[in-house]
Structure formats: structure tokens, C-alpha cells
Design a protein around this motif. Structure first.
Motif, mmCIF file in Angstrom:
data_model
loop_
_atom_site.group_PDB
_atom_site.id
_atom_site.type_symbol
_atom_site.label_atom_id
_atom_site.label_comp_id
_atom_site.label_asym_id
_atom_site.label_seq_id
_atom_site.Cartn_x
_atom_site.Cartn_y
_atom_site.Cartn_z
ATOM 1 N N ALA A 246 -33.490 -56.182 -46.466
ATOM 2 C CA ALA A 246 -34.300 -57.385 -46.682
ATOM 3 C C ALA A 246 -34.712 -58.000 -45.340
ATOM 4 C CB ALA A 246 -33.513 -58.393 -47.516
ATOM 5 N N GLU B 134 -27.627 -66.880 -56.771
ATOM 6 C CA GLU B 134 -27.820 -67.426 -58.117
ATOM 7 C C GLU B 134 -26.495 -67.694 -58.842
ATOM 8 O OE1 GLU B 134 -30.743 -67.965 -59.953
ATOM 9 O OE2 GLU B 134 -32.172 -67.361 -58.426
ATOM 10 N N ASP C 202 -23.199 -53.857 -60.685
ATOM 11 C CA ASP C 202 -24.220 -54.278 -59.726
ATOM 12 C C ASP C 202 -24.798 -55.652 -60.030
ATOM 13 O OD1 ASP C 202 -24.178 -52.155 -58.011
ATOM 14 O OD2 ASP C 202 -25.479 -50.931 -59.274
ATOM 15 N N ARG C 203 -24.863 -56.007 -61.309
ATOM 16 C CA ARG C 203 -25.562 -57.248 -61.689
ATOM 17 C C ARG C 203 -24.963 -58.512 -61.065
ATOM 18 N NH1 ARG C 203 -29.640 -56.446 -65.603
ATOM 19 N NH2 ARG C 203 -29.574 -54.296 -66.281
ATOM 20 N N LEU D 138 -23.147 -58.663 -58.455
ATOM 21 C CA LEU D 138 -23.300 -58.525 -57.008
ATOM 22 C C LEU D 138 -24.727 -58.931 -56.592
ATOM 23 C CD1 LEU D 138 -21.977 -57.577 -54.361
ATOM 24 C CD2 LEU D 138 -22.904 -55.310 -54.814
ATOM 25 N N ASP D 139 -25.717 -58.482 -57.375
ATOM 26 C CA ASP D 139 -27.106 -58.844 -57.084
ATOM 27 C C ASP D 139 -27.310 -60.356 -57.191
ATOM 28 O OD1 ASP D 139 -27.717 -56.282 -56.640
ATOM 29 O OD2 ASP D 139 -29.042 -55.989 -58.366
ATOM 30 N N ARG D 140 -26.724 -60.941 -58.228
ATOM 31 C CA ARG D 140 -26.872 -62.394 -58.415
ATOM 32 C C ARG D 140 -26.182 -63.143 -57.277
ATOM 33 N NH1 ARG D 140 -26.076 -64.483 -64.353
ATOM 34 N NH2 ARG D 140 -27.176 -66.202 -63.411
ATOM 35 N N ASP E 5 -28.463 -62.942 -54.358
ATOM 36 C CA ASP E 5 -29.631 -63.795 -54.570
ATOM 37 C C ASP E 5 -29.294 -65.277 -54.524
ATOM 38 O OD1 ASP E 5 -31.288 -61.634 -54.859
ATOM 39 O OD2 ASP E 5 -31.073 -61.524 -57.028
ATOM 40 N N MET F 287 -28.384 -53.702 -48.450
ATOM 41 C CA MET F 287 -29.459 -54.484 -49.061
ATOM 42 C C MET F 287 -29.851 -55.672 -48.191
ATOM 43 S SD MET F 287 -30.456 -52.790 -51.467
ATOM 44 C CE MET F 287 -31.858 -53.842 -51.632
#
Lengths: 123, 205
Positions: free
Chosen positions: A51, A21, A11-12, A14-16, A19, A47
């Protein structure tokens, strides 16, 4: 039957990615992964959609606020605060001089009285 | 393309200069500058507060408190961060203030007890279902609120700064006064919990 998620999915990154980032270099493998992994794609879409709906929800809440009335209220309170501060600062400034002056007078009186009592002969 | 990037950076530069001028005027005690500050940031501050508290009345109070605090403490502003960052920090701190959090929790408890007796509740437009469209909207609103309420407020604050203010991890860390690693971790926690809440009904279906 829920979709089984491959163990390699993390997940990390994917989250970045979501975002914004990640560098262009790191973005490509995530994009490729999203093309091939329906479960990660589903989560990413969920997600992003959440948002968007959240921003819409906050916008609706802000639209229903009478900001003009709020502004007026804040300005009145700030003026009151300013007046109170000016008057209280005048008192505190005067106290800054009055208290040391009183202390000095008290000390002088104390020394005068104590020296006088020393000068009076004891019977 | 270069022209648009150039004009965008010029706009940002102008805004920074404008912010600095505003701060100087505020520090001199200029009443008009304060009015300008309120007018410029009121919607933004309300939105952040609403994202964290999920309560319109509470957010209005927070917004007023933030402006009054800014008015009182503008002398302490030394330009270490930008004016918007400073205001964002005041807003988040105000929302996460322990007294306010407890009052909110108690109030929420009161509301949930009152609902049983069908007490009238002040609602937003999207909470009033008078047609199918409104009903769908209200359901969406409730779904969003329910999912967000499951997040602890410090985690929710990070999520709000990311999604509403579109701040980077570094900017979030600077605003809240935490490490970048902590900001990233909180955001990860927020997403994980939201996914669990949002995707679990789908999986059940």
C-alpha cells in the motif's frame, strides 16, 4: 518450504484490522495473534508495504503531470461548453414557442379548409 | 490533545462550509469558483484515476472529463453527499465507463504487440532505468502495476479509494453506490489476489 498457515487464521478480521475498522476491544486479539503467528505477520507486512509503495507510485505519477496546463485546457473547454449551451438554449427556447404556434396555425387552417369544403355543394 | 482535536474538527467544519460556498457559487455560474474547484481537486482526481487506470494520459483525460461533467451537472448537486464524495463518484464512474474500459483494453493489447517491435513508449521517470537506483525503482513500479492489473477494475476502484483516499467501508459504498457488504467483500478480494501475486514469488524462492 512455504510456511504452513494455521487453520484458525482468518483473513477477514486481519483485513478489517489493517483497514482500521475494528474497535479497540476487537483489535487486541488480532494484535496478540500477529505477535504469535509469523505467517499472518508476513502477510500483514507485505500488504502494508505494498500500500505504501502504491501511494508512492501514484504520487510520482502525479508529480510528472503539468497540472497548470491541464487546468488551462479544462477552463477553455468549460467556457466553450458554456457558450454552446447558451446558444443552444436560446434556440431551444425559441423552438418551445415556435412549434406550438405552428401547430395551432396548422390546426386552424385545417378546420377552415375542411369547413369550406363542407360548404361547397356537391354536384 | 483536546486542543488539537478541537482545531482539527474546526478545520473540517471550515472545509465543509467552504465546499458549500463553492457549490453555491458554481451553481450561479461563477467562473472563478470553477477555477478554484479545478485547482483544489485536480491532483486528487488525477490520483484516483491513475490508481484505477494505471495510465497517465488516460488519467489526465478522465480528470478533464470529470471537471467538465461537474461544471455541466453542478445544478443536479443537491448536497446529499459532500462535494469531494460527488467528485470521487464521478471519477470512479468515468474510469469504469464501459467505452473507456474497452478502449483501454484495446490500447493495452496494442502496446503489448508493439513491445515486440521495440516501439518507443512514453514513460514516467521511474520507468527509465539509467542507474541501479532507477532500475530498482522501475522494477518496483512494474511489480506494483503487474499486481494491480491482475485485479478487475471494479475491485481495483475499491482498493484505490481505501488506500489513496483512506475512506471507510461505508464511505466507499456511498461513493461507488454499492452496499457496505459488497465494498468489504471487494476489498477482501483485492487483498486476497494481491497477496497471491505478491507472496507467490517469495514462496517459490
Amino acid at each position: 518450504m512455504p510456511h504452513a498457515r494455521p487453520i484458525c487464521c482468518d483473513d477477514r478480521p486481519l483485513d478489517r484490522f489493517l483497514d482500521g475498522e475494528l474497535d479497540a476491544e476487537d483489535r487486541h486479539p488480532i494484535k496478540d495473534h500477529l505477535m504469535n503467528c509469523p505467517e499472518c505477520r508476513r502477510q500483514a507486512v507485505a500488504m502494508l508495504s505494498f500500500a505504501k509503495r502504491f501511494r508512492e507510485r501514484v504520487r510520482q505519477a502525479a508529480d510528472s503531470v503539468d497540472f497548470v496546463a491541464c487546468e488551462k485546457e479544462v477552463l477553455i473547454k468549460a467556457l466553450r461548453q458554456r457558450r454552446f449551451r447558451t446558444s443552444s438554449s436560446a434556440v431551444s427556447t425559441s423552438l418551445k414557442y415556435v412549434i406550438p404556434a405552428l401547430l395551432t396555425v396548422g390546426l386552424v387552417l385545417f378546420f377552415i379548409i375542411s369547413s369550406c369544403s363542407w360548404m361547397v355543394p356537391t354536384i | 490533545m483536546n486542543v488539537s482535536i478541537g482545531s482539527a474538527s474546526k478545520t473540517i467544519q471550515n472545509r465543509i462550509v467552504y465546499d458549500q460556498e463553492l457549490v453555491v457559487k458554481l451553481q450561479r455560474g461563477d467562473q472563478w469558483a470553477f477555477q478554484l474547484l479545478v485547482r483544489r481537486f485536480r491532483r486528487r482526481i488525477f490520483s484516483i484515476a491513475y490508481g484505477i487506470t494505471l495510465d497517465a494520459r488516460e488519467s489526465r483525460d478522465v480528470m478533464q472529463d470529470v471537471f467538465l461533467q461537474a461544471y455541466r451537472r453542478i445544478g443536479e448537486f443537491n448536497g446529499d453527499s459532500s462535494l469531494p464524495t460527488w467528485l470521487q463518484r464521478l471519477t470512479v464512474n468515468r474510469c469504469l465507463n464501459w467505452k473507456r474500459r474497452w478502449t483501454r483494453r484495446l490500447k493495452r493489447g496494442q502496446v503489448s504487440l508493439d513491445r515486440g517491435s521495440a516501439a518507443p513508449r512514453k514513460t514516467l521517470d521511474c520507468d527509465r532505468p539509467s542507474s541501479d537506483n532507477r532500475l530498482a525503482k522501475a522494477q518496483t513500479c512494474q511489480q506494483i502495476d503487474r499486481a494491480l492489473r491482475k485485479l478487475p477494475e471494479p475491485i481495483r476502484a475499491v482498493f484505490v479509494l481505501k488506500e489513496l483516499e483512506r475512506l471507510s467501508y461505508e464511505e466507499i459504498a456511498q461513493t461507488i453506490g454499492i452496499k457496505v457488504k459488497t465494498a468489504r467483500s471487494r476489498l477482501f478480494q483485492a487483498r486476497k489476489r494481491l497477496k497471491a501475486t505478491l507472496l507467490s514469488p517469495l514462496k517459490e524462492n
